[in-house]
Design an enzyme around this catalytic site. Sequence first.
Site, mmCIF file in Angstrom:
data_model
loop_
_atom_site.group_PDB
_atom_site.id
_atom_site.type_symbol
_atom_site.label_atom_id
_atom_site.label_comp_id
_atom_site.label_asym_id
_atom_site.label_seq_id
_atom_site.Cartn_x
_atom_site.Cartn_y
_atom_site.Cartn_z
ATOM 1 N N ALA A 25 0.825 -1.214 0.000
ATOM 2 C CA ALA A 25 0.000 0.000 0.000
ATOM 3 C C ALA A 25 0.852 1.254 0.000
ATOM 4 O O ALA A 25 0.848 2.051 0.932
ATOM 5 C CB ALA A 25 -0.941 -0.012 1.205
ATOM 6 N N LYS A 88 7.170 -2.669 -5.068
ATOM 7 C CA LYS A 88 8.247 -2.449 -6.027
ATOM 8 C C LYS A 88 8.691 -3.804 -6.592
ATOM 9 O O LYS A 88 8.652 -4.829 -5.902
ATOM 10 C CB LYS A 88 9.427 -1.752 -5.360
ATOM 11 C CG LYS A 88 9.152 -0.320 -4.936
ATOM 12 C CD LYS A 88 9.055 0.614 -6.136
ATOM 13 C CE LYS A 88 9.007 2.064 -5.703
ATOM 14 N NZ LYS A 88 8.947 2.993 -6.871
ATOM 15 N N LYS A 192 4.809 -1.127 -21.925
ATOM 16 C CA LYS A 192 4.963 -0.168 -20.837
ATOM 17 C C LYS A 192 6.407 -0.118 -20.365
ATOM 18 O O LYS A 192 6.933 0.956 -20.043
ATOM 19 C CB LYS A 192 4.044 -0.532 -19.668
ATOM 20 C CG LYS A 192 4.099 0.495 -18.544
ATOM 21 C CD LYS A 192 3.172 0.152 -17.393
ATOM 22 C CE LYS A 192 3.267 1.204 -16.298
ATOM 23 N NZ LYS A 192 2.407 0.875 -15.132
ATOM 24 N N ASN A 196 8.707 3.163 -20.154
ATOM 25 C CA ASN A 196 9.361 3.533 -18.893
ATOM 26 C C ASN A 196 10.880 3.568 -19.029
ATOM 27 O O ASN A 196 11.549 4.375 -18.378
ATOM 28 C CB ASN A 196 8.966 2.554 -17.788
ATOM 29 C CG ASN A 196 7.561 2.781 -17.270
ATOM 30 O OD1 ASN A 196 6.961 3.821 -17.517
ATOM 31 N ND2 ASN A 196 7.024 1.809 -16.558
ATOM 32 N N SER A 259 8.638 11.247 -12.569
ATOM 33 C CA SER A 259 8.612 9.788 -12.634
ATOM 34 C C SER A 259 8.920 9.160 -11.274
ATOM 35 O O SER A 259 9.582 9.765 -10.413
ATOM 36 C CB SER A 259 9.618 9.283 -13.671
ATOM 37 O OG SER A 259 10.946 9.426 -13.184
#
Length: 307
Positions: A25, A88, A192, A196, A259
């Site tokens: 979270a 992560k 993606k 990135n 970012s």
Amino acid sequence: MAFSRRQVNILCADCSSMRVQIMGAGALGSLVGALMQLSGFDVIFVARGKQLSALKNRLRVSGLIEAELDVHAVAKPENADITFVTVKAYDTEEAAKKLAEVDPGIVCSLQNGVGNEEILQKYCDKVLGGVTSYAANLADYGHVVYAGEGLTYVGELDGRMSDEAFKVAEALRRAGIKAEAVSDIQFRIWAKAVVNAAINPITALCKVRNGMVVENDNLWKVARSVAEEGRKVMLKMGYDFDAVSEIKRVAEMTAKNRSSMLQDVEKGKRTEIDFINGAIVEKGREMGIDCPVNETLLHLIKGIERG
């Protein structure tokens, strides 16, 4: 257990009967969890450290919506119907091991980078891939800023259109999140990652917002090189992806954003570079494609991490 599409809609009709878990979270996880709780879902927020302590008091959401919620915040995962993994990438294995100790239900990754789902599959029975362009930032522990609405896609890694994928997409939609079950989630995960790979390390190294990647000619030349390397790798994988156009579109659309990699570097935290540029370099090596610009950015960011 598999459900028909009609059964999925029935199951999602009463949100309060469905337990949704957020494994990690942080910024994105807190936002997704908050939107789902506000829509009536029973939500579990799994966090750690100062974020866990803050969530035990209250979760504040600002930005596109304003809300304060009393949430169920815990240090370890619990049984759930759906678990969204938002840790992560470098924490995926640790999270997966903890999820294996309970019944997490359908596990859906909404993480950055390549390889998260494969790690989760080693420990969890039912894993879906996912990508999202929703933007969230942690203004402080327990305070998430809803910075931008986007799109979310979920799907089976083998390309099947399953009832589980429909169920997860429907749950997200009932929380007001634009979501769709798709058959090409692997393509979307790689696409993606390539985007990135161009935006994140350049902004982190130069300490600029996303828009500067296209506004500054020098930075755009680097980004185009990253894009071309990523395009070649994806083409070898069987994916036709116009990386240059997509990177330009995303950078312009998120021009004012900072970012996540820039934020990590500024906080002295580890980044997800190994799962983004590192994944492109590794896949390119497997296929005989050199990716020198991606590899340079990889080593520069890792150099910063090691201080």
